[in-house]
Design a protein around this motif. Structure first.
Motif, short mmCIF file in Angstrom:
data_model
loop_
_atom_site.label_atom_id
_atom_site.label_comp_id
_atom_site.label_asym_id
_atom_site.label_seq_id
_atom_site.Cartn_x
_atom_site.Cartn_y
_atom_site.Cartn_z
N LEU A 49 0.82 -1.21 0.00
CA LEU A 49 0.00 0.00 0.00
C LEU A 49 0.85 1.27 0.00
O LEU A 49 0.31 2.37 0.09
CB LEU A 49 -0.94 -0.01 1.21
N GLY A 283 -4.63 -2.38 5.78
CA GLY A 283 -5.38 -1.23 5.29
C GLY A 283 -5.62 -0.20 6.37
O GLY A 283 -5.54 1.01 6.14
N LYS A 286 -2.52 1.82 7.04
CA LYS A 286 -2.31 2.80 5.97
C LYS A 286 -3.12 4.06 6.25
O LYS A 286 -2.59 5.18 6.20
CB LYS A 286 -2.71 2.19 4.62
N TYR A 300 -10.42 1.49 3.85
CA TYR A 300 -9.23 0.79 3.39
C TYR A 300 -9.16 -0.61 4.00
O TYR A 300 -8.87 -1.59 3.32
CB TYR A 300 -7.96 1.55 3.81
N CYS A 304 -9.26 -4.22 2.07
CA CYS A 304 -8.12 -5.14 2.11
C CYS A 304 -8.53 -6.48 2.70
O CYS A 304 -8.06 -7.53 2.24
CB CYS A 304 -6.98 -4.53 2.90
N TRP A 321 -1.58 -0.50 -3.75
CA TRP A 321 -2.32 0.76 -3.68
C TRP A 321 -3.05 1.03 -5.00
O TRP A 321 -4.20 1.47 -4.99
CB TRP A 321 -1.36 1.90 -3.36
N LEU A 324 -6.12 -1.12 -5.12
CA LEU A 324 -7.16 -0.65 -4.21
C LEU A 324 -7.91 0.53 -4.82
O LEU A 324 -9.15 0.60 -4.75
CB LEU A 324 -6.52 -0.25 -2.88
#
Length: 633
Positions: A49, A283, A286, A300, A304, A321, A324
Motif C-alpha cells: 500500500l 489497510g 495505511k 481501506y 483489504c 495501492w 485498491l
C-alpha cells in the motif's frame, strides 16, 4: 532520521497452503508456499500500500529462513530487523481451505526461531527509524519474547512514535488448545486476560475481533469487554465484526457497537477467511498513519480484508495501492473477486516481485539452429550451453540487469546452474519453427509440466503470427497462446510473448501494433514482449502505444536480434532505445554463432568459445548502454 513508517514485531513463518480446496487437510496432495505470521503478513500488506515497512523477527539459518528474507525484500519490506538464528528452525504452518467457515491448520512452532526473539535483538537505533511500532498478542505469551516486545514499545514511546496492537489471539499458541486445534479462535483464560491488560496502556491503537476483545477484556459480552479495555487504555479501539465490517471507538464505549465510527463494507464472496485480519490491519494502518478520518481508514481496512477472503493465501492476496484505487473507482462487478479478470490483472501486474529496468539478455535457447551444425549431438549442445552460461555470468559479474534465454530440452544443466546467478531467466516452450504454434512435448498435452517450473523462470513463447493469416491459422495459434498464458498464470509464472510478423508476411509500421492489439483483445496480457527490430520510429511508437493503451503496468519490451551483425544491431538499438518501454535486448546468434560452429566441430576449445562469446556479449551490452545514454540526451 525516520526512514520507516512502521516496524511490525513478532511471528514469521512459512505457510504451506493446501492447493486443493474443499477437502480435508489429510487429503491435501500439494501445497503452495507463502510467507506467513501476522506481523510478517502486515509488513507485506502495508508495503504493497506504499508504506515503508520493516519486520523485527528471527528466522532459521536454512532454506525457509532465507525464503522469508528474500521474499520480504522482493515485496519492498526492510529486512534490517530480520535476525538469523543459528540454532533454531523457521516456523512452519500447514493449512487448508475446507470451506468458507473451516480452515484446518497445524502450527509447527516448537522452539522455533521467532520465539527466540529477545531484548538484545531490539536495537534502539532501529526502533528510532520508525513512525510506529506494531505488535501482536502471540509474542506476549512467553517471557523472552514479551521482554523484546515491551522494550520495543517503550523505546517507540520514548521516541514519540505511535504504537499499535493486533490482539491476534491464537489459543493454542498460548498453550490453551491442542496441536490439532489450530483453527480455534477463543478459549477463556484469566491468565491471558491479565497478561494482555498489563500491556494495553502502552498502545495508541488496539485492534481485534469481538472474540479477541473478549479475551482482552475478560468478558464474553463485547460491550463489557470493550469497556474493560477502555478502563486501562486510552487507545482508539477498533472492533472487527466480520461481514458487518468494523467500528472504531476513540472515547467512551457506547451501549451498542453500531454507535461506533464505521466505514463502508463490500459485498463479496467468502472463499478463504485465513489472513483476512492481517489484510484488514494493513489497510487500517495505511489510513491511520496517513492521518485519514476513521471512516476512510476503515474503508481501506474493509477492502483489504475483502481481498484477503476472496483469494488463496494470506500475504499474496493483499492488494497494491493501485489495485485498491481501481477497486474503489470501479466497484464490485462480481463478488468472487478472484475470478474478476480485470481486477486480477491489476493485482498480478502491480504486485510482481522485483524490477528489471535494464535487460541485457544473452539468448541461447536455440535448438533447431544448433542441431543442424556439423558435429552436433545432444551431449555437445548441452556442453556448449554451459559455456554460454559461463560467458553470460562473466559479463554479468554479479550485476543486476542481465539475463539469459535457455531451454530445458538441450540446455538443462545450464538452466539449472543459472538458478544461483541472479540472472533473469527466460525459458522457451515453442517447438522450434512451428507454424501453427506447437509446444515442447515436456509441457504435456494439458501444459501440466509448468507445475514443475521454478517460479523464477519466465515462460517464453515465439508465435509467428500475422494480421493477414487465415482465420484457421489465427484461431489455432490464438487458442494455443491463450491456454499457455492461463496455465502460466495459474502456476504463478511470468509470461513473455515473442512475435515476428515479418517471418509470416509483409509488414508496415502498424503490423506489429496490430498483432499486439489482437492478443490483448483475446485476453492475453504478457509480462514481457519480445519484438523484432523495427525500421522506423513510427513502428516503435505504434507498438509502444498499443501496449501502454492496454496494460500500463507491463514489464516492457526486449528487442531481438535475428542474427544480424553488430553494426546492424547498433542501428536498431539506437531506434529502440528512444522508447522507455524498451528495456533492452535479447540476442543470440550474433553472440554465439561462430563459437558454436567451432566448438561443435572440435576446432575451438572451451576457453576460446567462452572468451569469444563474452567479448561479443560485452560489446552488445556497451552498444545498448550507449544507445540508452544517447536517447536520454
Amino acid at each position: 532520521m525516520q526512514d520507516l513508517d512502521l516496524i511490525t514485531i513478532g511471528r514469521s513463518s512459512v505457510d504451506l497452503y493446501g492447493a486443493q480446496v474443499g477437502g480435508r487437510l489429510e487429503d491435501m496432495a500439494s501445497f503452495q508456499k507463502y510467507v506467513g505470521g501476522s506481523p510478517t503478513n502486515m509488513s507485506v500488506g502495508t508495503a504493497r500500500l506504499g508504506l515503508r515497512s520493516a519486520l523485527l523477527t528471527r528466522v532459521g539459518d536454512e532454506h525457509m529462513g532465507r525464503f522469508i528474507r528474500e521474499q520480504l525484500a522482493r515485496e519492498g519490506v526492510c529486512t534490517d530487523g530480520v535476525i538469523t538464528d543459528p540454532e533454531r528452525l523457521t516456523a512452519l504452518v500447514l493449512l487448508g481451505i475446507r470451506d468458507e467457515h473451516r480452515f484446518p491448520l497445524i502450527f509447527y512452532r516448537e522452539n522455533c526461531a521467532d520465539m527466540a526473539l529477545c531484548e538484545s535483538d531490539v536495537d534502539p537505533a532501529f526502533i528510532a527509524r520508525a513512525r510506529a511500532v506494531v505488535a501482536t498478542g502471540t509474542h506476549l505469551s512467553h517471557p523472552r519474547t514479551e521482554a523484546a516486545v515491551l522494550k520495543a514499545l517503550h523505546l517507540a514511546r520514548q521516541a514519540g512514535a505511535q504504537t499499535a496492537l493486533d490482539i491476534d489471539y491464537r489459543p493454542n499458541l498460548w498453550g490453551l488448545a491442542g496441536h490439532g486445534d489450530g483453527e480455534s479462535r477463543f478459549v477463556e483464560s484469566a491468565a491471558v486476560t491479565a497478561k494482555l491488560q498489563s500491556t494495553l496502556p502502552l498502545f495508541d491503537l488496539i485492534v481485534g475481533t469481538e472474540e479477541e476483545f473478549h479475551i482482552a477484556g475478560g468478558s464474553t459480552d463485547t460491550i463489557t469487554a470493550l469497556r474493560a479495555v477502555r478502563d486501562v487504555s486510552k487507545a482508539t479501539l477498533v472492533c472487527k465484526r466480520g461481514p458487518m465490517g468494523a467500528v472504531a471507538f476513540t472515547g467512551a464505549i457506547p451501549d451498542t457497537l453500531d454507535a461506533g465510527e464505521a466505514g463502508p463494507g463490500f459485498p463479496i464472496e467468502v472463499f478463504n477467511v485465513l489472513g483476512a485480519g492481517d489484510g484488514f490491519m494493513s489497510g487500517l494502518l495505511k489510513g491511520w498513519l496517513d492521518k485519514e478520518p476513521w471512516p476512510v481508514a476503515l474503508k481501506y481496512a474493509n477492502a483489504c480484508g475483502a481481498f484477503a477472503v476472496s483469494r488463496h493465501g494470506c500475504a499474496p492476496a493483499y492488494p497494491s495501492w493501485e489495485e485498491l484505487q481501481f477497486f474503489f473507482n470501479r466497484g464490485v462487478v462480481r463478488p468472487d473477486l478472484r475470478n474478476d479478470a480485470p481486477l486480477e490483472q491489476i493485482h498480478w501486474s502491480t504486485n510482481r516481485s522485483g524490477g528489471w529496468p535494464d535487460m541485457r539478455v544473452f539468448a541461447f535457447d536455440h535448438r533447431m539452429q544448433l542441431e543442424t551444425l556439423p558435429g552436433a549431438s545432444v551431449e555437445k549442445i548441452g556442453a556448449f550451453k554451459r559455456l554460454c552460461l559461463q560467458a553470460a555470468t562473466q559479463v554479468q559479474a554479479g550485476q543486476p540487469g542481465y539475463g539469459i534465454l535457455c531451454d530445458n530440452r538441450l540446455g538443462r544443466e545450464a538452466l539449472q546452474a543459472a538458478a544461483d546467478t541472479g540472472l533473469w531467466i527466460g525459458r522457451p516452450v515453442e517447438w522450434p519453427g512451428s507454424r501453427p504454434l506447437t509446444l515442447e512435448p515436456e509441457l504435456g498435452p494439458d501444459f501440466g509440466g509448468l507445475a514443475e517450473w521454478p517460479l523464477a523462470h519466465v515462460v517464453k513463447v515465439l508465435c509467428f503470427y500475422h494480421p493477414d493469416d487465415s482465420a484457421e491459422m489465427k484461431a489455432e495459434q490464438e487458442a494455443t497462446v491463450t491456454r499457455l498464458f492461463h496455465a502460466a498464470r495459474r502456476n504463478r509464472l511470468e509470461f513473455l510473448l515473442e512475435v515476428i510478423p515479418s517471418k509470416a508476411g509483409p509488414v508496415t509500421d502498424q503490423t506489429t501494433a496490430q498483432v499486439i492489439q489482437r492478443f490483448y483483445d483475446i485476453g492475453i496480457f504478457p509480462d514481457w514482449w519480445k519484438l523484432e527490430p523495427m525500421q522506423t520510429e513510427a513502428g516503435w511508437q505504434a507498438a509502444c502505444d498499443a501496449i501502454i493503451r492496454n496494460d500500463a503496468h507491463t514489464r516492457g519490451i526486449v528487442v531481438l536480434g535475428l542474427g544480424e551483425s553488430e553494426a546492424t544491431l547498433a542501428a536498431s538499438f539506437a531506434k529502440a532505445a528512444k522508447f522507455d518501454l524498451v528495456k533492452g535486448f535479447a540476442v543470440g546468434r550474433t553472440i554465439f554463432a561462430e563459437a558454436a560452429q567451432g566448438f561443435l566441430a572440435g576446432t575451438m576449445t572451451e576457453t576460446q568459445a567462452i572468451a569469444m562469446m563474452a567479448d561479443t556479449y560485452a560489446r552488445l551490452c556497451s552498444l545498448w548502454d550507449a544507445a540508452k545514454t544517447q536517447a536520454k540526451g
